[in-house]
Enzyme design. Structure first.
Site, PDB file in Angstrom:
ATOM      1  N   HIS A 305       0.846  -1.201   0.000  1.00  0.00           N
ATOM      2  CA  HIS A 305       0.000   0.000   0.000  1.00  0.00           C
ATOM      3  C   HIS A 305       0.872   1.239   0.000  1.00  0.00           C
ATOM      4  O   HIS A 305       1.932   1.257   0.615  1.00  0.00           O
ATOM      5  CB  HIS A 305      -0.897   0.017   1.251  1.00  0.00           C
ATOM      6  CG  HIS A 305      -2.069   0.938   1.118  1.00  0.00           C
ATOM      7  ND1 HIS A 305      -1.983   2.278   1.392  1.00  0.00           N
ATOM      8  CD2 HIS A 305      -3.327   0.707   0.709  1.00  0.00           C
ATOM      9  CE1 HIS A 305      -3.165   2.847   1.179  1.00  0.00           C
ATOM     10  NE2 HIS A 305      -3.995   1.918   0.749  1.00  0.00           N
ATOM     11  N   ASP A 362      -8.001  -5.127  -0.254  1.00  0.00           N
ATOM     12  CA  ASP A 362      -8.466  -5.999  -1.344  1.00  0.00           C
ATOM     13  C   ASP A 362      -8.115  -7.465  -1.146  1.00  0.00           C
ATOM     14  O   ASP A 362      -8.581  -8.315  -1.903  1.00  0.00           O
ATOM     15  CB  ASP A 362      -7.855  -5.505  -2.671  1.00  0.00           C
ATOM     16  CG  ASP A 362      -8.398  -4.132  -3.042  1.00  0.00           C
ATOM     17  OD1 ASP A 362      -7.593  -3.230  -3.322  1.00  0.00           O
ATOM     18  OD2 ASP A 362      -9.628  -3.971  -3.003  1.00  0.00           O
TER      19      ASP A 362
HETATM   20  C1  SDX Z   1      -6.178   0.170  -3.028  1.00  0.00           C
HETATM   21  O1  SDX Z   1      -4.327   4.571  -1.984  1.00  0.00           O
HETATM   22  C2  SDX Z   1      -5.295   3.997  -1.413  1.00  0.00           C
HETATM   23  O2  SDX Z   1      -5.730   4.400  -0.346  1.00  0.00           O
HETATM   24  C3  SDX Z   1      -5.895   2.853  -2.199  1.00  0.00           C
HETATM   25  C4  SDX Z   1      -6.941   2.002  -1.472  1.00  0.00           C
HETATM   26  C5  SDX Z   1      -8.217   2.782  -1.222  1.00  0.00           C
HETATM   27  O3  SDX Z   1      -8.955   2.406  -0.296  1.00  0.00           O
HETATM   28  O4  SDX Z   1      -8.526   3.690  -2.022  1.00  0.00           O
HETATM   29  O5  SDX Z   1      -6.406   1.554  -0.232  1.00  0.00           O
HETATM   30  C6  SDX Z   1      -7.332   0.789  -2.306  1.00  0.00           C
HETATM   31  O6  SDX Z   1      -5.921   0.515  -4.148  1.00  0.00           O
HETATM   32  C7  SDX Z   1      -5.307  -0.818  -2.299  1.00  0.00           C
HETATM   33  C8  SDX Z   1      -4.090  -1.312  -3.160  1.00  0.00           C
HETATM   34  C9  SDX Z   1      -4.611  -2.384  -4.135  1.00  0.00           C
HETATM   35  N1  SDX Z   1      -3.513  -2.783  -5.073  1.00  0.00           N
HETATM   36  C10 SDX Z   1      -2.891  -3.959  -4.985  1.00  0.00           C
HETATM   37  O7  SDX Z   1      -3.085  -4.794  -4.095  1.00  0.00           O
HETATM   38  C11 SDX Z   1      -1.889  -4.218  -6.125  1.00  0.00           C
HETATM   39  C12 SDX Z   1      -0.602  -4.827  -5.568  1.00  0.00           C
HETATM   40  N2  SDX Z   1       0.130  -3.808  -4.795  1.00  0.00           N
HETATM   41  C13 SDX Z   1       1.149  -3.048  -5.491  1.00  0.00           C
HETATM   42  O8  SDX Z   1       1.016  -2.908  -6.857  1.00  0.00           O
HETATM   43  C14 SDX Z   1       1.606  -1.816  -4.704  1.00  0.00           C
HETATM   44  O9  SDX Z   1       1.853  -2.233  -3.426  1.00  0.00           O
HETATM   45  C15 SDX Z   1       0.727  -0.580  -4.677  1.00  0.00           C
HETATM   46  C16 SDX Z   1       0.319  -0.154  -6.031  1.00  0.00           C
HETATM   47  C17 SDX Z   1      -0.499  -0.823  -3.842  1.00  0.00           C
HETATM   48  C18 SDX Z   1       1.527   0.541  -4.022  1.00  0.00           C
HETATM   49  O10 SDX Z   1       2.600   0.799  -4.843  1.00  0.00           O
HETATM   50  P1  SDX Z   1       3.689   1.937  -4.496  1.00  0.00           P
HETATM   51  O11 SDX Z   1       3.312   2.684  -3.273  1.00  0.00           O
HETATM   52  O12 SDX Z   1       3.969   2.708  -5.749  1.00  0.00           O
HETATM   53  O13 SDX Z   1       4.957   1.111  -4.087  1.00  0.00           O
HETATM   54  P2  SDX Z   1       5.996   0.473  -5.070  1.00  0.00           P
HETATM   55  O14 SDX Z   1       5.313  -0.162  -6.243  1.00  0.00           O
HETATM   56  O15 SDX Z   1       7.046   1.505  -5.350  1.00  0.00           O
HETATM   57  O16 SDX Z   1       6.598  -0.701  -4.159  1.00  0.00           O
HETATM   58  C19 SDX Z   1       7.705  -0.488  -3.283  1.00  0.00           C
HETATM   59  C20 SDX Z   1       8.501  -1.803  -3.349  1.00  0.00           C
HETATM   60  C21 SDX Z   1       8.949  -2.151  -4.774  1.00  0.00           C
HETATM   61  O17 SDX Z   1      10.092  -2.974  -4.668  1.00  0.00           O
HETATM   62  P3  SDX Z   1      11.583  -2.275  -4.801  1.00  0.00           P
HETATM   63  O18 SDX Z   1      11.588  -1.523  -6.133  1.00  0.00           O
HETATM   64  O19 SDX Z   1      11.728  -1.351  -3.612  1.00  0.00           O
HETATM   65  O20 SDX Z   1      12.534  -3.431  -4.785  1.00  0.00           O
HETATM   66  O21 SDX Z   1       7.663  -2.906  -2.931  1.00  0.00           O
HETATM   67  C22 SDX Z   1       7.486  -3.811  -4.030  1.00  0.00           C
HETATM   68  C23 SDX Z   1       7.840  -3.042  -5.289  1.00  0.00           C
HETATM   69  O22 SDX Z   1       8.267  -3.941  -6.305  1.00  0.00           O
HETATM   70  N3  SDX Z   1       6.082  -4.211  -4.015  1.00  0.00           N
HETATM   71  C24 SDX Z   1       5.643  -5.448  -4.239  1.00  0.00           C
HETATM   72  C25 SDX Z   1       4.254  -5.387  -4.090  1.00  0.00           C
HETATM   73  N4  SDX Z   1       3.884  -4.123  -3.785  1.00  0.00           N
HETATM   74  C26 SDX Z   1       5.034  -3.414  -3.736  1.00  0.00           C
HETATM   75  N5  SDX Z   1       6.280  -6.596  -4.548  1.00  0.00           N
HETATM   76  C27 SDX Z   1       5.505  -7.697  -4.712  1.00  0.00           C
HETATM   77  N6  SDX Z   1       4.141  -7.713  -4.593  1.00  0.00           N
HETATM   78  C28 SDX Z   1       3.495  -6.572  -4.271  1.00  0.00           C
HETATM   79  N7  SDX Z   1       2.149  -6.575  -4.149  1.00  0.00           N
END
Ligand code: SDX
Length: 426
Positions: A305, A362
């Site tokens: 998140h 989710d």
């Molecule tokens: C919602 O914003 C809100 O409030 C949203 C929400 C709401 O109520 O409105 O809460 C609802 O959208 C919840 C999120 C739903 N999405 C997912 O579950 C999709 C999977 N999650 C990711 O795609 C990610 O965690 C996000 C999109 C939710 C957040 O992404 P960020 O903040 O841009 O973080 P990032 O992608 O830069 O991740 C930081 C690190 C990275 O690794 P490094 O580059 O540091 O090595 O964490 C890793 C990412 O690769 N990472 C994951 C991961 N999520 C982040 N690695 C594996 N699996 C994951 N799910």
């Protein structure tokens, strides 16, 4: 004296005030930065950027806390109702009994949907994704309610919110009926908002009966989804609304933003991921390793998140509710056990611990929706139905505080100035 931040640039010193929120959140107000220093900030994805001051919802990402208008989500999920939480988000206070009665009555007074909207719905192929259908139908409502909402007339805003909330209930159920080629059910104003939604979704004959376990599970889920400060879709609603585009058009933009699998579309992606893991039969560690592998596009959907660096408080509540609801309904679902095992493995894994990746809202919600008989492609529609009062509240606050049109700047990295070359010289 209020704190300040000093920036030194090209031997000049600039000072910018610290703005402190009522829950201790701190920011630096750089609204004068470009005018005084010529500098802009660069912050892809706005990870460090606040777009506004707001009184609606507070999140503490480190502690995993969430409040609507100051009330902790745990108390609202346990003691309130979705219809009451809508009022709280929109009006800022919990309603009295009389206010709640009037609010419910006003919503019920707007269940008429113009027949032409049905024609638009029928024009879609049945395999159209319900989120695309819902975004279109929501935007089409402008054609049948052309009078623009004056957000600064409270009564106007109150009725516009009630009208949209009432119709969204119906349109959401109709998208489900259409995608299953089922006859559209009519709204029944003798029922509560959620009972009406559920009967419009699933009633196929007069023997249909409402199950109160299902109704209260839906009520809790919609409360938990009702708002979440400046997330992607709420920011889309604010940005579109900041050009003074209408409420329906702004909400339609929010629905489209929510559809993405990185945002609200994740609840559908989680179940598809769990079903893929289940049919693969190759064990969970393989998938956790895939999620960690930068060369693999696979991500653990429902994990991570932007704000929460602790367990999403909503995920905690939904995880417990999943147990309760499946137990009460006598539903056995291997997917729930799979989700729990996957969570347990990930939370012990250094990669997830280091990056503070926890289950979000989710991760478990789809498991309950499945148990309630709601199909995968309708999960994000459920999210939109829950988030609607939050989006409207954000839109209302943005307009009532006279926010300027949103227009971010950029750093240009393209070609430098050059002269046009006639085609025969290229
Ligand atoms: C919602 O914003 C809100 O409030 C949203 C929400 C709401 O109520 O409105 O809460 C609802 O959208 C919840 C999120 C739903 N999405 C997912 O579950 C999709 C999977 N999650 C990711 O795609 C990610 O965690 C996000 C999109 C939710 C957040 O992404 P960020 O903040 O841009 O973080 P990032 O992608 O830069 O991740 C930081 C690190 C990275 O690794 P490094 O580059 O540091 O090595 O964490 C890793 C990412 O690769 N990472 C994951 C991961 N999520 C982040 N690695 C594996 N699996 C994951 N799910």
């Amino acid at each position: 004296m209020a704190d300040k931040v000093k920036i030194t640039y090209k031997d000049q010193e600039f000072e910018y005030p610290i703005v402190e929120g009522t829950m201790g959140d701190v920011s630096v107000d750089i609204s004068k930065l470009r005018g005084e220093s010529g500098l802009i900030t660069l912050d892809p994805g706005y990870k460090n950027t606040g777009s506004c001051e707001s009184k609606i919802t507070f999140l503490d990402g480190e502690k995993g806390k969430l409040m609507y208008r100051g009330y902790p989500i745990e108390q609202l999920a346990e003691k309130s109702s979705f219809i009451e939480v809508m009022y709280l988000l929109l009006e800022g206070e919990l309603p009295t009994a009389r206010q709640l009665e009037r609010w419910e009555k006003t919503i019920k007074s707007y269940t008429y949907v113009n027949d032409r909207v049905r024609k638009i719905l029928n024009a879609f192929p049945s395999n159209a994704h319900p989120m695309g259908v819902l975004a279109t139908l929501t935007s089409s409502l402008t054609a049948f309610n052309p009078k623009a909402v004056d957000p600064n007339k409270e009564e106007d805003m109150y009725h516009a919110a009630a009208r949209l909330i009432s119709k969204m209930d119906i349109l959401a159920a109709w998208t489900y009926r259409k995608s299953n080629e089922l006859e559209l059910n009519e709204p029944d104003s003798n029922l509560s908002y959620i009972e009406n939604f559920y009967q419009m979704m699933f009633k196929n004959n007069d023997k249909f009966e409402l199950n109160q376990t299902i109704i209260s599970a839906l009520d809790k889920l919609l409360i938990l989804h009702a708002d979440h400060e400046q997330n992607c879709s709420a920011s889309a609603v604010r940005l579109v609304g900041s050009s003074h585009a209408g409420l329906f058009a702004s909400i339609s933009a929010g629905i489209s933003a929510l559809w993405g699998p990185l945002h609200g579309g994740a609840n559908q992606a989680v179940i598809e991921m769990l079903e893929r893991i289940q049919s693969d039969g190759g064990g969970l560690q393989k998938w956790v390793d895939k999620a960690k592998n930068k060369d693999d596009e696979f991500r653990l959907m429902g994990f991570g998140h932007r704000v929460y660096k602790n367990m999403d408080p909503r995920a905690k509540i939904i995880k417990k509710a999943a147990d309760d609801v499946l137990g009460q309904l006598g539903v056995e679902d291997e997917i729930l056990d799979l989700a729990r095992d996957l969570e347990a493995i990930a939370l012990k894994d250094e990669y997830f611990i280091e990056r503070k990746l926890y289950p979000n809202v989710d991760f478990y919600s789809g498991i309950i929706y499945r148990a309630l008989g709601i199909p995968n492609e309708m999960f994000t529609v459920m999210f939109a139905l829950g988030r609607l009062p939050g989006w409207i509240s954000q839109w209302k606050e943005m307009r009532q505080t006279f926010q300027p049109i949103g227009r971010p700047r950029q750093v240009y990295t393209g070609a430098q100035t050059r002269n046009y070359v006639p085609i025969d010289e290229r």
